[in-house]
Design a protein around this motif. Structure first.
Motif, PDB file in Angstrom:
ATOM      1  N   ALA A 164       0.715  -6.093  -5.358  1.00  0.00           N
ATOM      2  CA  ALA A 164      -0.386  -5.159  -5.124  1.00  0.00           C
ATOM      3  C   ALA A 164      -1.353  -5.713  -4.088  1.00  0.00           C
ATOM      4  O   ALA A 164      -1.892  -4.981  -3.267  1.00  0.00           O
ATOM      5  CB  ALA A 164      -1.105  -4.867  -6.436  1.00  0.00           C
ATOM      6  N   LYS A 165      -1.551  -7.051  -4.122  1.00  0.00           N
ATOM      7  CA  LYS A 165      -2.445  -7.662  -3.128  1.00  0.00           C
ATOM      8  C   LYS A 165      -1.893  -7.478  -1.721  1.00  0.00           C
ATOM      9  O   LYS A 165      -2.649  -7.187  -0.790  1.00  0.00           O
ATOM     10  CB  LYS A 165      -2.635  -9.151  -3.416  1.00  0.00           C
ATOM     11  N   THR A 166      -0.575  -7.664  -1.564  1.00  0.00           N
ATOM     12  CA  THR A 166      -0.018  -7.500  -0.215  1.00  0.00           C
ATOM     13  C   THR A 166      -0.127  -6.042   0.232  1.00  0.00           C
ATOM     14  O   THR A 166      -0.064  -5.758   1.415  1.00  0.00           O
ATOM     15  CB  THR A 166       1.464  -7.937  -0.123  1.00  0.00           C
ATOM     16  N   PHE A 167      -0.281  -5.126  -0.713  1.00  0.00           N
ATOM     17  CA  PHE A 167      -0.505  -3.725  -0.348  1.00  0.00           C
ATOM     18  C   PHE A 167      -1.968  -3.460  -0.014  1.00  0.00           C
ATOM     19  O   PHE A 167      -2.340  -2.338   0.297  1.00  0.00           O
ATOM     20  CB  PHE A 167      -0.100  -2.793  -1.497  1.00  0.00           C
ATOM     21  N   GLY A 168      -2.804  -4.498  -0.159  1.00  0.00           N
ATOM     22  CA  GLY A 168      -4.215  -4.327   0.142  1.00  0.00           C
ATOM     23  C   GLY A 168      -5.011  -3.677  -0.975  1.00  0.00           C
ATOM     24  O   GLY A 168      -6.053  -3.078  -0.732  1.00  0.00           O
ATOM     25  N   ALA A 169      -4.517  -3.776  -2.218  1.00  0.00           N
ATOM     26  CA  ALA A 169      -5.222  -3.147  -3.335  1.00  0.00           C
ATOM     27  C   ALA A 169      -6.484  -3.933  -3.689  1.00  0.00           C
ATOM     28  O   ALA A 169      -6.480  -5.158  -3.668  1.00  0.00           O
ATOM     29  CB  ALA A 169      -4.308  -3.059  -4.547  1.00  0.00           C
TER      30      ALA A 169
ATOM     31  N   MET B  77      -5.052  -7.018   4.737  1.00  0.00           N
ATOM     32  CA  MET B  77      -4.136  -6.913   3.605  1.00  0.00           C
ATOM     33  C   MET B  77      -3.445  -5.560   3.700  1.00  0.00           C
ATOM     34  O   MET B  77      -4.078  -4.554   4.007  1.00  0.00           O
ATOM     35  CB  MET B  77      -4.906  -6.991   2.290  1.00  0.00           C
ATOM     36  N   GLY B  78      -2.154  -5.555   3.444  1.00  0.00           N
ATOM     37  CA  GLY B  78      -1.422  -4.297   3.539  1.00  0.00           C
ATOM     38  C   GLY B  78      -0.673  -4.180   4.853  1.00  0.00           C
ATOM     39  O   GLY B  78       0.146  -3.300   5.020  1.00  0.00           O
ATOM     40  N   ILE B  80       1.080  -6.777   6.080  1.00  0.00           N
ATOM     41  CA  ILE B  80       2.221  -7.685   6.029  1.00  0.00           C
ATOM     42  C   ILE B  80       3.077  -7.274   4.835  1.00  0.00           C
ATOM     43  O   ILE B  80       2.566  -7.136   3.727  1.00  0.00           O
ATOM     44  CB  ILE B  80       1.750  -9.152   5.867  1.00  0.00           C
ATOM     45  N   SER B 102       2.506   1.473  -1.820  1.00  0.00           N
ATOM     46  CA  SER B 102       1.575   0.926  -0.817  1.00  0.00           C
ATOM     47  C   SER B 102       0.864   2.063  -0.085  1.00  0.00           C
ATOM     48  O   SER B 102      -0.320   1.969   0.224  1.00  0.00           O
ATOM     49  CB  SER B 102       2.333   0.046   0.172  1.00  0.00           C
TER      50      SER B 102
END
Lengths: 264, 251
Positions: A164-169, B77-78, B80, B102
Motif C-alpha cells: 500500500a505504501k508503494t501505491f502512495g497510500a 510514492m506510487g 515506483i 493503486s
C-alpha cells in the motif's frame, strides 16, 4: 469406499451409544433412587417440564418463550453495544500509538477483573435495573472484542502494508484498506468469544432483581427446589448459545470468506 | 542499441542494523547506475541485503548514508512499482480488486481504472479470472496478479524482489518468458533481484554481481546474447561459469 461407509456407520453408532449411555445412567440413577428426585430430575421429567413450560407460566410467572425472549434481548443488546464500541476501539488502539499508550495500561488492569466481580459496585452505582444488567454483560462482551481487534491490526502482514505504501497510500488509507480488512478474521474470533461470554454472564446478571429471564427462572427453580426447571433453563441456554455461535460462523463466511492466515 | 540515459544513480549507499547490541552492516558504499528502460539484474547470495536495497530504492526504508538521484527528480510514492517475493496480494480482494487498487487509491474513477486494470490482467494472461479470489489461484497465477498490479500503477520504474523465488522450476521458466514478453510490450526500467545465476543471465540486459554482506557491487556483466536465450548455448554457459567462479559463498 465401502469400508469408509462402514466406518462412518460405526462411528455414528458410537456417538449415539455415548449419548444413550449418559442419559440412560442419568435416568436410572433417579428412577432407582440413587439420587433423590428432589435434587436431580430424570431426563424424562425434564422433557416433560420443557414441553409444559412452553405454554405454562406456573410456577415462576412466565412461560419459557417469555423467559427466553427476555434473556435474548438482554444478552444481544449488551453484546451489540460491546461490539460497536469494542471493535473500533481495538482497531484504533492497534494502529495509533497514541491511543495504544493512552489506553492499553488501563485496559490491562481492567481486563483480568471477572465480570461478576463488577456486580456489587454496579448495584451501588446503577441500582438493579435493566441498565445495570446491560452494563455487566457489556463488560463481559467488551474485553474479547477489544483484544482481538487490537491483535488483528497488530498482526497485519508488514509486506502488505508496504504494498500500500508503494501505491502512495496515506497512513489513514493503509489503516482502512489494509489493516482493517486483514484484521477481520481475528475480529470475528473476538466477536464469537464475546457472544459466548455475554450469554454465560446472563445468569449472573439476572440474579440482580428481575422477574423474568432464563437466569431468573433458574434461580427460582433453586428456591422452589424444582431441579427440572433449573435443567430446562440450562438446556435452553446451552442450545441457544450453540445456535448463535453457528449463526456467527455463517456470517463470517459471508463477510470474510478468505481464511485467516491464508497466504496470498 | 541506443545510448541509454541514467534513470537512477545510486551513490555510496550504506545501511547498518542494530540488533540486540550487535550491529549488522548490510550495505557498504553501494554504487551503481540504472539506465532508462533497461532490465537490470542484481545478483547476489542469500541474506546479502538485496531486499533492503530495493526497499531503500522504493523509500520503504531510509539509508544511513549515501544518496539516490532519479532522473527527473525523486518519484513520489506510487510512482515506483514493486513486485514482492511472497506475492503479498490482498486476500479479501478479487484479482480485479488487487490490480486496480493503486489506481483506486489515487482516486481514478471506476470506469477508467477498470479499463486500465483489465488491460494488465489480459497482459499477464489472467482474462476470465477477474472475479477470482487469490486463494483460488496457483502460485504462478498469484505472481501474475502481483506483476499486473505493479504495472497497473503506471510507474516507470519496476522493482522486482525475487518474484519467482517461491515458484517451482517449471512455473519459474514459464514466468521468466512471461516477464520478458511483458517488458517487450511495456517498456519500463526494471530492477530485478535474484540469487539464481541462470535466471539472471536469461533475463538481464546487465547483471550486477553483489558481494556477500556487507554488500557492494563486485562486478558488472553486460549480457549481449540475443533473445530468446538458451540455457545450453555455449556463450550462456561460459558467462555462467565466469559469474559462478566470482560469486561469494554465503555460509
Amino acid at each position: 469406499m465401502k469400508l469408509k461407509k462402514k466406518n462412518q456407520i460405526k462411528y455414528f453408532l458410537l456417538s449415539v451409544l455415548g449419548l444413550a449411555a449418559f442419559f440412560g445412567i442419568w435416568e436410572l440413577s433417579v428412577r432407582l433412587g440413587w439420587v433423590s428426585d428432589r435434587t436431580l430430575s430424570a431426563p424424562s421429567a425434564v422433557i416433560e417440564t420443557l414441553i409444559r413450560k412452553l405454554t405454562d407460566a406456573k410456577p415462576d410467572g412466565s412461560t419459557l418463550p417469555q423467559h427466553f425472549w427476555q434473556s435474548l434481548k438482554l444478552a444481544l443488546s449488551s453484546f451489540l453495544v460491546a461490539v460497536v464500541v469494542g471493535v473500533p476501539l481495538g482497531w484504533v488502539m492497534g494502529y495509533y500509538k497514541v491511543a495504544d499508550r493512552l489506553l492499553t495500561p488501563l485496559f490491562e488492569i481492567l481486563r483480568p477483573i471477572p465480570p461478576i466481580a463488577w456486580i456489587p459496585i454496579v448495584i451501588l452505582t446503577m441500582g438493579i435495573g435493566m441498565r445495570a444488567k446491560i452494563f455487566i454483560i457489556f463488560l463481559a462482551a467488551f474485553v474479547p472484542c477489544v483484544i482481538n481487534s487490537y491483535l488483528g491490526i497488530r498482526l497485519t502482514d508488514p509486506v502488505k502494508i508496504n504494498v500500500a505504501k508503494t501505491f502512495g497510500a496515506s497512513p489513514f488509507k493503509i489503516f482502512t484498506t489494509v489493516c482493517i480488512p486483514s484484521s477481520l478474521n481475528m475480529v470475528f474470533t473476538g466477536v464469537r468469544l464475546s457472544l459466548n461470554s455475554s450469554w454465560t454472564t446472563l445468569v449472573a446478571a439476572e440474579m440482580l432483581a428481575s422477574s423474568r429471564g432464563l437466569g431468573y427462572m433458574i434461580q427460582l427453580g433453586r428456591t422452589l427446589i424444582r431441579p427440572d426447571i433449573i435443567i430446562v433453563g440450562m438446556i435452553t441456554i446451552g442450545i441457544t448459545g450453540a445456535l448463535l455461535n453457528k449463526l456467527l460462523a455463517l456470517l463470517e463466511k459471508k463477510i470474510a470468506p478468505w481464511r485467516y492466515r491464508d497466504e496470498a | 542499441m541506443a545510448v541509454l540515459e541514467n534513470k537512477i544513480s545510486v551513490r555510496n549507499l550504506c545501511k547498518t542494523y542494530e540488533m540486540k547490541g550487535n550491529s549488522h552492516e548490510v550495505l557498504r558504499n553501494m554504487s551503481f547506475d540504472v539506465r532508462e528502460n533497461e532490465f537490470l539484474v542484481l545478483l547476489g547470495p542469500g541474506q546479502c541485503g538485496k531486499t533492503v536495497l530495493l526497499n531503500i530504492l522504493a523509500e520503504l526504508e531510509q539509508p544511513d548514508g549515501g544518496e539516490i538521484v532519479f532522473a527527473g527528480g525523486r518519484p513520489r510514492m506510487g510512482e515506483i512499482g514493486f513486485v514482492f517475493q511472497k506475492y503479498a496480494l490482498f486476500p479479501w480482494k478479487t484479482v480485479m480488486g488487487n490490480v486496480e487498487m493503486s489506481l483506486k487509491l489515487r482516486g481514478v474513477d471506476k470506469e477508467t481504472r477498470r479499463a486500465a486494470a483489465q488491460e494488465y490482467i489480459d497482459m499477464v494472461g489472467l482474462s476470465g479470472f477477474e472475479k477470482a479470489l487469490p486463494k483460488q489461484l496457483s502460485g504462478g497465477m498469484k505472481q501474475r496478479v502481483g506483476i499486473a498490479r505493479a504495472y497497473a500503477s503506471e510507474a516507470s520504474i519496476m522493482l522486482m524482489d525475487e518474484p519467482f523465488g517461491a515458484l517451482d522450476a517449471q512455473t519459474r521458466y514459464q514466468m521468466e518468458d512471461e516477464i520478458l514478453r511483458i517488458c517487450e510490450k511495456k517498456k519500463r526500467t526494471v530492477v530485478f533481484v535474484t540469487n539464481n545465476v541462470e535466471e539472471a543471465i536469461y533475463l538481464g540486459d546487465r547483471i550486477l554481481l553483489l558481494s556477500s554482506r556487507p554488500s557492494s557491487v563486485k562486478e558488472e556483466y553486460v549480457v549481449d546474447l540475443p533473445r530468446p536465450r538458451k540455457h545450453t548455448d555455449p556463450a550462456f554457459l561460459a558467462l555462467r561459469n565466469r559469474i559462478v567462479s566470482n560469486t561469494d559463498l554465503n555460509i
